[in-house]
Design a protein around this motif. Structure first.
Motif, PDB file in Angstrom:
ATOM      1  N   UNK A   1       0.790  -1.221   0.000  1.00 10.34           N
ATOM      2  CA  UNK A   1       0.000   0.000   0.000  1.00 10.34           C
ATOM      3  C   UNK A   1       0.825   1.275   0.000  1.00 10.34           C
ATOM      4  N   UNK A   2       2.151   1.185   0.185  1.00  8.56           N
ATOM      5  CA  UNK A   2       2.946   2.391   0.304  1.00  8.56           C
ATOM      6  C   UNK A   2       3.398   2.886  -1.065  1.00  8.56           C
ATOM      7  N   UNK A   3       3.392   4.194  -1.265  1.00 11.99           N
ATOM      8  CA  UNK A   3       3.894   4.785  -2.495  1.00 11.99           C
ATOM      9  C   UNK A   3       5.409   4.810  -2.469  1.00 11.99           C
ATOM     10  N   UNK A   4       6.015   5.114  -3.634  1.00 18.37           N
ATOM     11  CA  UNK A   4       7.471   5.224  -3.685  1.00 18.37           C
ATOM     12  C   UNK A   4       7.948   6.273  -2.694  1.00 18.37           C
TER      13      UNK A   4
ATOM     14  N   UNK B   1      14.813   1.038  -9.297  1.00 14.60           N
ATOM     15  CA  UNK B   1      15.247   1.980  -8.261  1.00 14.60           C
ATOM     16  C   UNK B   1      14.233   3.105  -8.109  1.00 14.60           C
ATOM     17  N   UNK B   2      14.089   3.567  -6.874  1.00 16.30           N
ATOM     18  CA  UNK B   2      13.086   4.607  -6.607  1.00 16.30           C
ATOM     19  C   UNK B   2      13.408   5.914  -7.318  1.00 16.30           C
ATOM     20  N   UNK B   3      14.705   6.179  -7.618  1.00 16.76           N
ATOM     21  CA  UNK B   3      15.054   7.405  -8.326  1.00 16.76           C
ATOM     22  C   UNK B   3      15.206   7.184  -9.826  1.00 16.76           C
ATOM     23  N   UNK B   4      14.762   6.025 -10.313  1.00 15.70           N
ATOM     24  CA  UNK B   4      14.712   5.695 -11.751  1.00 15.70           C
ATOM     25  C   UNK B   4      16.092   5.567 -12.387  1.00 15.70           C
ATOM     26  N   UNK B   5      17.144   5.412 -11.595  1.00 12.47           N
ATOM     27  CA  UNK B   5      18.454   5.221 -12.214  1.00 12.47           C
ATOM     28  C   UNK B   5      18.488   3.884 -12.932  1.00 12.47           C
ATOM     29  N   UNK B   6      19.178   3.797 -14.055  1.00 14.50           N
ATOM     30  CA  UNK B   6      19.162   2.558 -14.842  1.00 14.50           C
ATOM     31  C   UNK B   6      20.044   1.474 -14.239  1.00 14.50           C
TER      32      UNK B   6
ATOM     33  N   UNK C   1      20.751  -1.313 -21.102  1.00 17.84           N
ATOM     34  CA  UNK C   1      20.197  -0.414 -20.088  1.00 17.84           C
ATOM     35  C   UNK C   1      18.747  -0.769 -19.827  1.00 17.84           C
ATOM     36  N   UNK C   2      18.405  -0.960 -18.545  1.00 18.52           N
ATOM     37  CA  UNK C   2      17.048  -1.316 -18.146  1.00 18.52           C
ATOM     38  C   UNK C   2      16.590  -0.396 -17.020  1.00 18.52           C
ATOM     39  N   UNK C   3      15.328  -0.015 -17.071  1.00 23.80           N
ATOM     40  CA  UNK C   3      14.718   0.653 -15.922  1.00 23.80           C
ATOM     41  C   UNK C   3      14.123  -0.352 -14.950  1.00 23.80           C
ATOM     42  N   UNK C   4      13.709  -1.509 -15.487  1.00 22.71           N
ATOM     43  CA  UNK C   4      13.137  -2.565 -14.662  1.00 22.71           C
ATOM     44  C   UNK C   4      13.729  -3.899 -15.073  1.00 22.71           C
TER      45      UNK C   4
ATOM     46  N   UNK D   1      23.973   9.751  -2.916  1.00 23.25           N
ATOM     47  CA  UNK D   1      22.587   9.523  -2.540  1.00 23.25           C
ATOM     48  C   UNK D   1      22.405   8.204  -1.823  1.00 23.25           C
ATOM     49  N   UNK D   2      21.160   7.866  -1.589  1.00 20.10           N
ATOM     50  CA  UNK D   2      20.797   6.631  -0.886  1.00 20.10           C
ATOM     51  C   UNK D   2      19.620   5.992  -1.607  1.00 20.10           C
ATOM     52  N   UNK D   3      19.834   5.498  -2.824  1.00 18.67           N
ATOM     53  CA  UNK D   3      18.724   4.928  -3.587  1.00 18.67           C
ATOM     54  C   UNK D   3      18.191   3.651  -2.946  1.00 18.67           C
ATOM     55  N   UNK D   4      16.928   3.371  -3.219  1.00 17.49           N
ATOM     56  CA  UNK D   4      16.270   2.186  -2.683  1.00 17.49           C
ATOM     57  C   UNK D   4      15.873   1.288  -3.846  1.00 17.49           C
ATOM     58  N   UNK D   5      16.244   0.019  -3.755  1.00 17.57           N
ATOM     59  CA  UNK D   5      15.821  -0.965  -4.726  1.00 17.57           C
ATOM     60  C   UNK D   5      14.416  -1.424  -4.348  1.00 17.57           C
ATOM     61  N   UNK D   6      13.492  -1.270  -5.283  1.00 13.92           N
ATOM     62  CA  UNK D   6      12.088  -1.621  -5.073  1.00 13.92           C
ATOM     63  C   UNK D   6      11.706  -2.787  -5.967  1.00 13.92           C
ATOM     64  N   UNK D   7      10.546  -3.338  -5.719  1.00  9.65           N
ATOM     65  CA  UNK D   7       9.985  -4.357  -6.594  1.00  9.65           C
ATOM     66  C   UNK D   7       8.496  -4.129  -6.751  1.00  9.65           C
TER      67      UNK D   7
END
Length: 487
Positions: free
Chosen positions: A19-22, A253-258, A274-277, A296-302
């Motif tokens: 339920x949580x947003x990015x 990644x939450x900041x859309x880095x490839x 190069x992939x975004x996902x 920075x401190x990027x977060x890997x999401x799924x």
């Protein structure tokens, strides 16, 4: 609330409800300092100098995220196993079983004969030793190993009988790839596990858990919950293994880095992609390069539809950044197998073929509560309309032949794994394969229809055949598996 308590409660909520947003996930991770829980790598076990490998399946006790200790198992340690470093050539392995039930050691991705493959026909009895004298001869790759006892695979892997293999030729510096283990070359075993209210890891599959695969309410990376990967301010290589029983990860990644894909299951690709996902189903591996030069401190999401946090990264500028650019080319070669000469087989991954049968959980096993056989029934799951039978050979393949397999899934998407080969994905639902499926593969997610092609160069006798199966482990144990010889 401290970091450990926060991440424990947050990750459980995210995986359960999605339920949580990015933004909410980023704010959640930002509430606590990254230095409190630094991600550790599995210990390395380097076989290159000795040509010998010694592993012991051992019982353990492990507490996760500050919860109480519970029964686990691992190779040479309490949970999971070491990262084994191998090279091509002869390897004398010694696998001991210190548990109170049979185990095996399947080399998932190694191209070895059936007598060395470690499938369900090669159990290691309690107190026994298995000594395969193997010869490794294949391209560098990130591989893994896990127990593969029929009707016990799901539970044994869940409680820790798995680890990663780095098959290397020592030329990564020439390729311009990060190779400093634990610094700019990170091994990441992604697993979801289910924890009760007391914080103890549990495995108690219901009928629905078996139908869909057993899913957890908390993410673990290398057996750790809520840890942060500390990386240099430069290029970092992530060797990703989806070691879950059933969860499919769509990573971003939450900041859309490839992420730049440099290797799939079976080795390097020809040039970085190069992939975004990046989608990884159970059993699949991928190697990606990620640029952390901007800090920075990027977060890997799924799962972009219902995002949850997998892990956070923290950049430490004091660490040496050895690699600062992405190589233009790699030396991965995908052979152009002769499609015109290939025979074709049909493979249907079937669910709902009848009653589910018994769900008895068996005995204690592995020195702890609830570690017994799944005992999941016959008839609900199968391949080509038949549940797995260890006495039946489903396919007989000619040694050295090339075959095309057309695999169809029913009801849900199934990760499909074939032992003893690496394959190319020809098509997915009539279209080209996804970017992450364009290199050499041994496992592919089948959502509809997928065509693969492979050359069968490793022999397998009738007493030690190769398996092909769904890598949702509950499906595999319940009968969605077949076997074939190569002669």
């Amino acid at each position: 609330m401290n970091r450990r308590d926060f991440l424990t409660s947050t990750s459980a909520a995210i995986l359960t409800a999605g339920a949580l947003s990015h933004t909410s996930i980023r704010q959640a991770f930002a509430q606590v300092p990254a230095s409190q829980a630094r991600l550790a790598m599995p210990p390395r076990l380097d076989t290159r100098q000795t040509g010998r490998l010694a592993l012991t399946a051992t019982p353990g006790k492990t507490g996760f995220a500050g919860g109480p200790e519970g029964a686990t198992a691992g190779f040479n340690q309490a949970y999971l196993g070491p990262t084994i470093v191998m090279q091509n050539g002869d390897l004398d392995a010694e696998l001991r079983n210190a548990l109170d039930e049979p185990v095996s050691a399947h080399w998932h991705g190694l191209l070895v004969p059936g007598e060395h493959d470690g499938g369900p026909h090669l159990p290691i009895a309690p107190g026994a030793v298995w000594r395969p004298a193997m010869t490794i001869a294949q391209d560098p790759a990130t591989i893994w190993y896990h127990s593969h006892i029929h009707e016990r695979t799901a539970k044994q892997v869940y409680f820790g009988l798995a680890g990663v293999i780095h098959l290397t030729d020592g030329r990564d510096d020439d390729r311009g790839l990060p190779s400093d283990y634990g610094l700019d070359d990170l091994t990441l075993v992604l697993q979801d596990r289910r924890f009760d209210q007391a914080g103890r890891m549990v495995y108690n599959p219901s009928m629905m858990d078996v139908m869909h695969g057993f899913a957890g309410n908390r993410m673990l990376v290398n057996g750790q919950a809520g840890a942060t990967a500390v990386v240099p301010q430069g290029m970092v290589r992530l060797r990703l293994l989806n070691g879950a029983n059933a969860r499919i990860c769509t990573l971003f990644f939450d900041d859309a880095r490839p992420m730049h894909l440099v290797a799939t299951d079976g080795g390097f690709v020809a040039e970085p992609i190069a992939l975004k996902m990046l989608r990884l189903s159970p059993g699949e591996r991928a190697e990606v390069l990620v640029d952390f030069a901007e800090g920075g401190a990027p977060i890997l999401l799924s799962d972009p539809g219902q995002a949850y946090g997998v892990m956070q990264f923290a950049v430490d500028p004091r660490l040496t950044a050895r690699i600062t650019s992405i190589p233009d080319q790699l030396d991965g070669v995908v052979d152009d197998l002769p499609l015109a000469d290939a025979g074709t087989r049909q493979v249907s991954l079937d669910m709902g073929m009848g009653g589910m049968g018994g769900m008895g959980m068996g005995g204690m096993g592995m020195g702890g509560r609830g570690m017994g056989s799944m005992g999941m029934g016959r008839g609900g799951f199968g391949i080509n309309g038949r549940p797995y039978d260890m006495r039946r050979i489903d396919f007989r393949v000619a040694l050295g032949s090339v075959e095309k397999w057309r695999i169809r899934s029913t009801m849900v998407a199934h990760p499909f794994h074939v032992h003893g080969i690496r394959f190319r994905v020809l098509s997915e639902n009539g279209g080209p394969p996804r970017p992450e499926n364009t290199g050499w593969k041994d496992t592919v997610l089948v959502a509809g229809e997928t065509e693969i092609i492979a050359r069968f160069d490793q022999p397998a006798r009738e007493d030690t055949p190769f398996m092909f199966h769904c890598h949702i482990l509950e499906h595999e144990d319940a009968g969605m598996m077949g076997q074939f010889t190569v002669t």
